[in-house]
Design a protein around this motif. Structure first.
Motif, PDB file in Angstrom:
ATOM      1  N   ALA A 132      51.086  55.771 133.747  1.00 31.72           N
ATOM      2  CA  ALA A 132      49.829  56.520 133.830  1.00 31.72           C
ATOM      3  C   ALA A 132      48.922  55.959 134.922  1.00 31.72           C
ATOM      4  O   ALA A 132      48.253  56.711 135.630  1.00 31.72           O
ATOM      5  CB  ALA A 132      49.119  56.494 132.489  1.00 31.72           C
ATOM      6  N   LYS A 133      48.909  54.655 135.065  1.00 30.07           N
ATOM      7  CA  LYS A 133      48.068  54.044 136.102  1.00 30.07           C
ATOM      8  C   LYS A 133      48.588  54.373 137.498  1.00 30.07           C
ATOM      9  O   LYS A 133      47.811  54.703 138.395  1.00 30.07           O
ATOM     10  CB  LYS A 133      48.038  52.527 135.895  1.00 30.07           C
ATOM     11  CG  LYS A 133      47.048  51.804 136.764  1.00 30.07           C
ATOM     12  CD  LYS A 133      47.126  50.314 136.486  1.00 30.07           C
ATOM     13  CE  LYS A 133      45.747  49.760 136.302  1.00 30.07           C
ATOM     14  NZ  LYS A 133      45.777  48.306 136.129  1.00 30.07           N
ATOM     15  N   ASN A 174      47.829  57.936 138.426  1.00 31.79           N
ATOM     16  CA  ASN A 174      46.407  58.266 138.261  1.00 31.79           C
ATOM     17  C   ASN A 174      46.195  59.256 137.115  1.00 31.79           C
ATOM     18  O   ASN A 174      45.476  60.247 137.245  1.00 31.79           O
ATOM     19  CB  ASN A 174      45.818  58.825 139.556  1.00 31.79           C
ATOM     20  CG  ASN A 174      45.760  57.779 140.642  1.00 31.79           C
ATOM     21  OD1 ASN A 174      45.553  56.595 140.361  1.00 31.79           O
ATOM     22  ND2 ASN A 174      45.959  58.193 141.880  1.00 31.79           N
ATOM     23  N   MET A 175      46.855  58.992 135.990  1.00 32.17           N
ATOM     24  CA  MET A 175      46.780  59.874 134.825  1.00 32.17           C
ATOM     25  C   MET A 175      46.263  59.135 133.595  1.00 32.17           C
ATOM     26  O   MET A 175      46.604  59.498 132.472  1.00 32.17           O
ATOM     27  CB  MET A 175      48.159  60.460 134.519  1.00 32.17           C
ATOM     28  CG  MET A 175      48.713  61.369 135.573  1.00 32.17           C
ATOM     29  SD  MET A 175      50.340  62.018 135.130  1.00 32.17           S
ATOM     30  CE  MET A 175      49.979  62.936 133.663  1.00 32.17           C
ATOM     31  N   THR A 176      45.449  58.105 133.763  1.00 31.67           N
ATOM     32  CA  THR A 176      45.008  57.322 132.609  1.00 31.67           C
ATOM     33  C   THR A 176      44.202  58.151 131.622  1.00 31.67           C
ATOM     34  O   THR A 176      44.227  57.892 130.423  1.00 31.67           O
ATOM     35  CB  THR A 176      44.186  56.103 133.062  1.00 31.67           C
ATOM     36  OG1 THR A 176      43.128  56.545 133.912  1.00 31.67           O
ATOM     37  CG2 THR A 176      45.056  55.105 133.793  1.00 31.67           C
ATOM     38  N   HIS A 177      43.483  59.179 132.113  1.00 36.13           N
ATOM     39  CA  HIS A 177      42.696  60.025 131.213  1.00 36.13           C
ATOM     40  C   HIS A 177      43.591  60.991 130.437  1.00 36.13           C
ATOM     41  O   HIS A 177      43.166  61.564 129.443  1.00 36.13           O
ATOM     42  CB  HIS A 177      41.655  60.812 131.990  1.00 36.13           C
ATOM     43  CG  HIS A 177      40.629  59.946 132.672  1.00 36.13           C
ATOM     44  ND1 HIS A 177      40.535  58.587 132.486  1.00 36.13           N
ATOM     45  CD2 HIS A 177      39.644  60.256 133.538  1.00 36.13           C
ATOM     46  CE1 HIS A 177      39.556  58.107 133.207  1.00 36.13           C
ATOM     47  NE2 HIS A 177      38.991  59.091 133.867  1.00 36.13           N
ATOM     48  N   TYR A 178      44.804  61.178 130.924  1.00 34.50           N
ATOM     49  CA  TYR A 178      45.719  62.138 130.311  1.00 34.50           C
ATOM     50  C   TYR A 178      46.875  61.454 129.587  1.00 34.50           C
ATOM     51  O   TYR A 178      47.918  62.059 129.386  1.00 34.50           O
ATOM     52  CB  TYR A 178      46.285  63.078 131.386  1.00 34.50           C
ATOM     53  CG  TYR A 178      45.221  63.757 132.205  1.00 34.50           C
ATOM     54  CD1 TYR A 178      44.442  64.761 131.668  1.00 34.50           C
ATOM     55  CD2 TYR A 178      44.996  63.367 133.515  1.00 34.50           C
ATOM     56  CE1 TYR A 178      43.463  65.390 132.410  1.00 34.50           C
ATOM     57  CE2 TYR A 178      44.019  63.988 134.274  1.00 34.50           C
ATOM     58  CZ  TYR A 178      43.254  64.994 133.713  1.00 34.50           C
ATOM     59  OH  TYR A 178      42.295  65.599 134.458  1.00 34.50           O
ATOM     60  N   LEU A 179      46.697  60.212 129.189  1.00 33.45           N
ATOM     61  CA  LEU A 179      47.779  59.450 128.555  1.00 33.45           C
ATOM     62  C   LEU A 179      48.217  60.085 127.240  1.00 33.45           C
ATOM     63  O   LEU A 179      49.407  60.175 126.951  1.00 33.45           O
ATOM     64  CB  LEU A 179      47.353  57.997 128.346  1.00 33.45           C
ATOM     65  CG  LEU A 179      48.428  57.032 127.896  1.00 33.45           C
ATOM     66  CD1 LEU A 179      49.574  57.022 128.896  1.00 33.45           C
ATOM     67  CD2 LEU A 179      47.854  55.645 127.749  1.00 33.45           C
TER      68      LEU A 179
END
Length: 141
Positions: free
Chosen positions: A108-109, A112-117
Protein backbone atom coordinates in the motif's frame (compact mmCIF):
# COMPACT_ATOMS: atom_id res chain seq x y z
CA UNK A 1 17.45 -61.21 3.34
CA UNK A 2 17.45 -58.62 0.53
CA UNK A 3 13.65 -58.25 0.74
CA UNK A 4 13.80 -57.54 4.48
CA UNK A 5 16.56 -54.98 3.94
CA UNK A 6 14.49 -53.28 1.20
CA UNK A 7 11.47 -53.04 3.52
CA UNK A 8 13.65 -51.69 6.29
CA UNK A 9 15.08 -48.98 4.02
CA UNK A 10 11.60 -48.01 2.81
CA UNK A 11 10.27 -47.77 6.36
CA UNK A 12 13.29 -45.75 7.46
CA UNK A 13 12.95 -43.36 4.49
CA UNK A 14 9.21 -42.97 5.11
CA UNK A 15 9.73 -42.11 8.77
CA UNK A 16 12.56 -39.72 7.94
CA UNK A 17 10.46 -38.00 5.27
CA UNK A 18 7.51 -37.70 7.65
CA UNK A 19 9.69 -36.19 10.34
CA UNK A 20 11.19 -33.72 7.85
CA UNK A 21 7.82 -32.58 6.50
CA UNK A 22 6.19 -32.49 9.92
CA UNK A 23 9.12 -30.55 11.34
CA UNK A 24 8.88 -28.06 8.48
CA UNK A 25 5.16 -27.53 9.03
CA UNK A 26 5.60 -27.07 12.77
CA UNK A 27 8.51 -24.70 12.17
CA UNK A 28 6.27 -22.66 9.85
CA UNK A 29 3.56 -22.44 12.50
CA UNK A 30 6.11 -21.45 15.13
CA UNK A 31 7.70 -18.80 12.92
CA UNK A 32 4.28 -17.40 11.98
CA UNK A 33 3.27 -17.47 15.68
CA UNK A 34 -0.13 -18.68 14.52
CA UNK A 35 -1.48 -20.40 17.63
CA UNK A 36 -0.56 -17.74 20.22
CA UNK A 37 -1.75 -14.98 17.87
CA UNK A 38 -5.08 -16.74 17.34
CA UNK A 39 -5.48 -17.16 21.09
CA UNK A 40 -4.60 -13.50 21.61
CA UNK A 41 -7.12 -12.28 19.03
CA UNK A 42 -9.93 -14.44 20.43
CA UNK A 43 -8.96 -13.62 24.03
CA UNK A 44 -8.78 -17.34 24.84
CA UNK A 45 -5.12 -17.70 25.75
CA UNK A 46 -6.01 -19.90 28.73
CA UNK A 47 -7.31 -22.49 26.21
CA UNK A 48 -4.28 -22.50 23.90
CA UNK A 49 -3.74 -26.20 24.59
CA UNK A 50 -7.04 -26.91 22.79
CA UNK A 51 -5.75 -25.14 19.68
CA UNK A 52 -2.52 -27.11 19.77
CA UNK A 53 -4.35 -30.38 20.36
CA UNK A 54 -6.70 -29.69 17.46
CA UNK A 55 -3.75 -29.01 15.15
CA UNK A 56 -1.98 -32.23 16.16
CA UNK A 57 -5.17 -34.33 16.04
CA UNK A 58 -6.16 -32.94 12.65
CA UNK A 59 -2.73 -33.60 11.21
CA UNK A 60 -2.65 -37.12 12.62
CA UNK A 61 -6.16 -38.01 11.44
CA UNK A 62 -5.56 -36.48 8.02
CA UNK A 63 -2.39 -38.51 7.64
CA UNK A 64 -4.04 -41.76 8.74
CA UNK A 65 -7.07 -41.26 6.48
CA UNK A 66 -4.84 -40.40 3.52
CA UNK A 67 -2.35 -43.21 4.17
CA UNK A 68 -4.92 -46.00 4.35
CA UNK A 69 -7.41 -44.40 1.90
CA UNK A 70 -10.19 -44.39 4.48
CA UNK A 71 -13.38 -42.73 3.33
CA UNK A 72 -16.79 -42.18 4.80
CA UNK A 73 -19.88 -40.27 3.73
CA UNK A 74 -21.68 -37.87 6.00
CA UNK A 75 -23.83 -36.12 3.42
CA UNK A 76 -23.51 -32.88 1.51
CA UNK A 77 -23.66 -30.61 4.58
CA UNK A 78 -20.62 -32.29 6.09
CA UNK A 79 -18.66 -31.40 2.96
CA UNK A 80 -19.77 -27.79 3.39
CA UNK A 81 -18.62 -27.74 7.03
CA UNK A 82 -15.26 -29.36 6.22
CA UNK A 83 -14.75 -26.94 3.34
CA UNK A 84 -15.62 -24.02 5.61
CA UNK A 85 -13.08 -25.11 8.22
CA UNK A 86 -10.43 -25.69 5.53
CA UNK A 87 -11.09 -22.19 4.20
CA UNK A 88 -10.81 -20.70 7.67
CA UNK A 89 -7.53 -22.51 8.23
CA UNK A 90 -6.05 -21.40 4.91
CA UNK A 91 -7.24 -17.86 5.55
CA UNK A 92 -5.63 -17.81 8.99
CA UNK A 93 -2.41 -19.17 7.56
CA UNK A 94 -2.37 -16.56 4.79
CA UNK A 95 -3.20 -13.78 7.24
CA UNK A 96 -0.44 -14.90 9.58
CA UNK A 97 2.03 -15.01 6.72
CA UNK A 98 1.14 -11.53 5.51
CA UNK A 99 1.23 -10.18 9.05
CA UNK A 100 4.70 -11.55 9.62
CA UNK A 101 6.02 -10.30 6.30
CA UNK A 102 4.10 -6.97 6.41
CA UNK A 103 3.22 -7.46 2.77
CA UNK A 104 0.08 -5.36 2.65
CA UNK A 105 1.40 -2.20 4.38
CA UNK A 106 4.51 -2.21 2.20
CA UNK A 107 2.44 -2.77 -0.94
CA UNK A 108 0.00 0.00 0.00
CA UNK A 109 2.84 2.40 0.76
CA UNK A 110 4.67 1.68 -2.50
CA UNK A 111 1.49 2.11 -4.55
CA UNK A 112 0.43 5.23 -2.61
CA UNK A 113 -2.74 3.44 -1.48
CA UNK A 114 -2.46 3.74 2.31
CA UNK A 115 -5.92 5.35 2.51
CA UNK A 116 -7.38 2.46 0.54
CA UNK A 117 -5.83 -0.41 2.53
CA UNK A 118 -9.20 -1.70 3.76
CA UNK A 119 -10.54 -1.75 0.20
CA UNK A 120 -7.41 -3.56 -0.96
CA UNK A 121 -7.91 -6.28 1.65
CA UNK A 122 -11.61 -6.61 0.79
CA UNK A 123 -10.76 -6.85 -2.93
CA UNK A 124 -8.21 -9.59 -2.23
CA UNK A 125 -10.66 -11.55 -0.07
CA UNK A 126 -13.46 -11.17 -2.63
CA UNK A 127 -11.17 -12.31 -5.43
CA UNK A 128 -10.00 -15.33 -3.47
CA UNK A 129 -13.54 -16.36 -2.53
CA UNK A 130 -14.81 -15.84 -6.08
CA UNK A 131 -11.93 -17.84 -7.55
CA UNK A 132 -12.45 -20.66 -5.08
CA UNK A 133 -16.19 -20.82 -5.76
CA UNK A 134 -15.63 -20.78 -9.54
CA UNK A 135 -13.07 -23.56 -9.20
CA UNK A 136 -15.37 -25.61 -7.01
CA UNK A 137 -18.68 -25.17 -8.85
CA UNK A 138 -17.67 -24.53 -12.48
CA UNK A 139 -14.31 -26.13 -13.24
CA UNK A 140 -14.65 -29.31 -11.15
CA UNK A 141 -17.53 -31.22 -12.70
Amino acid sequence: MSLVFGWFVQILLGIAGGIAVGGGVIALFIVLDMIPRLAQITKSYHQVHWYEGAMVAGSLLGTVFDFWNWTFSLGSWAGFVVGLFNGIFVGLLAAALTEVLNVLPILAKRLNMTHYLFGLVIAMVTGKVTGSLCDWFIYRK
